[in-house]
Design a protein around this motif. Structure first.
Motif, PDB file in Angstrom:
ATOM      1  N   LEU A 160      24.901  17.668   4.049  1.00  0.00           N
ATOM      2  CA  LEU A 160      25.290  17.257   5.398  1.00  0.00           C
ATOM      3  C   LEU A 160      24.577  15.982   5.832  1.00  0.00           C
ATOM      4  N   PRO A 161      23.229  15.858   5.657  1.00  0.00           N
ATOM      5  CA  PRO A 161      22.593  14.579   6.013  1.00  0.00           C
ATOM      6  C   PRO A 161      23.158  13.388   5.234  1.00  0.00           C
ATOM      7  N   ALA A 162      23.470  13.595   3.957  1.00  0.00           N
ATOM      8  CA  ALA A 162      24.041  12.504   3.177  1.00  0.00           C
ATOM      9  C   ALA A 162      25.422  12.122   3.699  1.00  0.00           C
ATOM     10  N   PHE A 163      26.176  13.108   4.129  1.00  0.00           N
ATOM     11  CA  PHE A 163      27.504  12.830   4.692  1.00  0.00           C
ATOM     12  C   PHE A 163      27.386  12.002   5.965  1.00  0.00           C
ATOM     13  N   TYR A 164      26.449  12.361   6.847  1.00  0.00           N
ATOM     14  CA  TYR A 164      26.247  11.566   8.066  1.00  0.00           C
ATOM     15  C   TYR A 164      25.774  10.152   7.740  1.00  0.00           C
ATOM     16  N   LEU A 165      24.976  10.014   6.680  1.00  0.00           N
ATOM     17  CA  LEU A 165      24.522   8.679   6.270  1.00  0.00           C
ATOM     18  C   LEU A 165      25.706   7.828   5.815  1.00  0.00           C
ATOM     19  N   VAL A 166      26.620   8.430   5.091  1.00  0.00           N
ATOM     20  CA  VAL A 166      27.816   7.705   4.656  1.00  0.00           C
ATOM     21  C   VAL A 166      28.629   7.247   5.866  1.00  0.00           C
ATOM     22  N   ILE A 167      28.730   8.104   6.874  1.00  0.00           N
ATOM     23  CA  ILE A 167      29.472   7.732   8.084  1.00  0.00           C
ATOM     24  C   ILE A 167      28.764   6.585   8.806  1.00  0.00           C
ATOM     25  N   ASP A 168      27.440   6.673   8.937  1.00  0.00           N
ATOM     26  CA  ASP A 168      26.690   5.629   9.629  1.00  0.00           C
ATOM     27  C   ASP A 168      26.781   4.289   8.909  1.00  0.00           C
ATOM     28  N   LEU A 169      26.876   4.315   7.598  1.00  0.00           N
ATOM     29  CA  LEU A 169      26.997   3.070   6.827  1.00  0.00           C
ATOM     30  C   LEU A 169      28.409   2.502   6.878  1.00  0.00           C
ATOM     31  N   GLY A 170      29.350   3.270   7.390  1.00  0.00           N
ATOM     32  CA  GLY A 170      30.720   2.800   7.503  1.00  0.00           C
ATOM     33  C   GLY A 170      31.461   2.712   6.184  1.00  0.00           C
ATOM     34  N   ILE A 171      31.118   3.562   5.250  1.00  0.00           N
ATOM     35  CA  ILE A 171      31.750   3.496   3.926  1.00  0.00           C
ATOM     36  C   ILE A 171      32.487   4.790   3.583  1.00  0.00           C
ATOM     37  N   LEU A 172      32.816   5.581   4.592  1.00  0.00           N
ATOM     38  CA  LEU A 172      33.560   6.811   4.340  1.00  0.00           C
ATOM     39  C   LEU A 172      34.928   6.468   3.758  1.00  0.00           C
ATOM     40  N   SER A 173      35.333   7.210   2.721  1.00  0.00           N
ATOM     41  CA  SER A 173      36.614   7.014   2.040  1.00  0.00           C
ATOM     42  C   SER A 173      36.732   5.617   1.440  1.00  0.00           C
ATOM     43  N   THR A 174      35.648   5.153   0.815  1.00  0.00           N
ATOM     44  CA  THR A 174      35.656   3.887   0.081  1.00  0.00           C
ATOM     45  C   THR A 174      35.017   4.109  -1.288  1.00  0.00           C
ATOM     46  N   ARG A 175      35.290   3.191  -2.198  1.00  0.00           N
ATOM     47  CA  ARG A 175      34.675   3.286  -3.523  1.00  0.00           C
ATOM     48  C   ARG A 175      33.157   3.109  -3.439  1.00  0.00           C
TER      49      ARG A 175
END
Length: 287
Positions: free
Chosen positions: A134-149
């Motif tokens: 879950l923390p890693a998922f939120y980090l991906v969202i904060d970095l703005g790279i969700l659903s990207t390579r």
């Protein structure tokens, strides 16, 4: 002890070794059969139609329906495999290059806080990965790279780093110090020593780590489902979920798709098994 007693003792020892050898062979044979049994069934099911699957499921029935493979290939398997290959290559690059540099620094370069930093690194792979999902998922969202390579590449590279650094650092630290001293006397810098001495000696263990990372990325399904909602970016394991739903009542094409998805890893293992064995037998992994 008389010569007769010594001869009897030697014969007894040979008999025990012979019996132990047969036991080992039987055990390995059973394990090998259990390993290949699902693969054989998958191949057998992949050339059947639904009637053959129901009536003669575990028998080789004719005619063989090789047309199941083109049908399965038409289920976007090609694009899923290409995505997985891209994620494997990117994840390996972002894992192995930093891991080699960091492990060499921890093993051969003295600097303040070296041991503390190393223990902090290896403590990361002691944490169950499900706890940081879950923390890693939120980090991906904060970095703005969700659903990207980039989300796949960065996360796979980061998750493989701690274990790779731990293993490589242990291996580098076990290399003879005389090699490094001789190279430094000849004027070689650390980068040259790493490239010309350390890496050639480390090919088996580096290759083994790369194989383990490849299998881990290829077989991932939970994290790939978590960080991606774009159908065009699905890796093979996530794509197979949609593929299974598409052919859930067509058992021949379904198993043919599983066979196609397994071919890259089977070929990889077939051509690199010797490297894997050399890496595991080299004594590099010292716990």
């Amino acid at each position: 002890m008389t010569s007769t007693a010594m001869l009897q003792r030697e014969l007894t020892l040979r008999e025990r070794l012979r019996k132990a050898g047969w036991t080992q062979h039987v055990t390995l044979g059973v394990l090998l059969a259990l390993t290949f049994y699902p693969i054989v069934l998958m191949l057998l099911f992949s050339v059947k139609d639904n009637t053959q699957f129901v009536v003669q499921r575990y028998e080789l029935s004719f005619p063989l329906h090789f047309s199941n493979f083109p049908r399965a290939w038409g289920g976007n398997l090609f694009y899923y495999i290409i995505n997985s290959v891209a994620y494997v290559l990117g994840g390996l690059l972002l894992t192995m290059v930093p891991a080699v540099l960091a492990a060499y620094s921890f093993a051969r370069i003295k600097f303040f806080g070296r041991n503390v930093l190393f223990y902090m690194v290896i403590s990361l792979f002691m944490i169950p990965w499900i706890l940081i999902l879950l923390p890693a998922f939120y980090l991906v969202i904060d970095l703005g790279i969700l659903s990207t390579r980039q989300a796949f590449w960065l996360s796979y590279g980061a998750w493989g780093l701690p274990f790779a650094i731990f293993v490589l650092r242990t291996f580098f630290a076990g290399l003879p110090e005389d090699l490094f001293e001789s190279a430094r006397v000849d004027g070689a810098r650390e980068a040259r020593i790493l490239w010309s001495i350390v890496l050639p000696l480390s090919r088996p263990i580096v290759g083994t780590l790369a194989l383990l990372q490849t299998y881990s990325i290829w077989n991932d399904i939970i994290w790939a489902t978590t960080i991606n909602v774009n159908p065009a970016l699905k890796p093979i394991m996530v794509g197979l979920m949609q593929f299974t739903g598409l052919y859930r009542t067509q058992y021949g094409p379904l198993n043919a798709g599983y066979v196609i998805a397994s071919i890259p890893m089977l070929l990889l293992f077939a051509f690199t098994s010797r490297l894997f064995v050399r890496g595991m037998m080299s004594g590099a992994i010292r716990m």
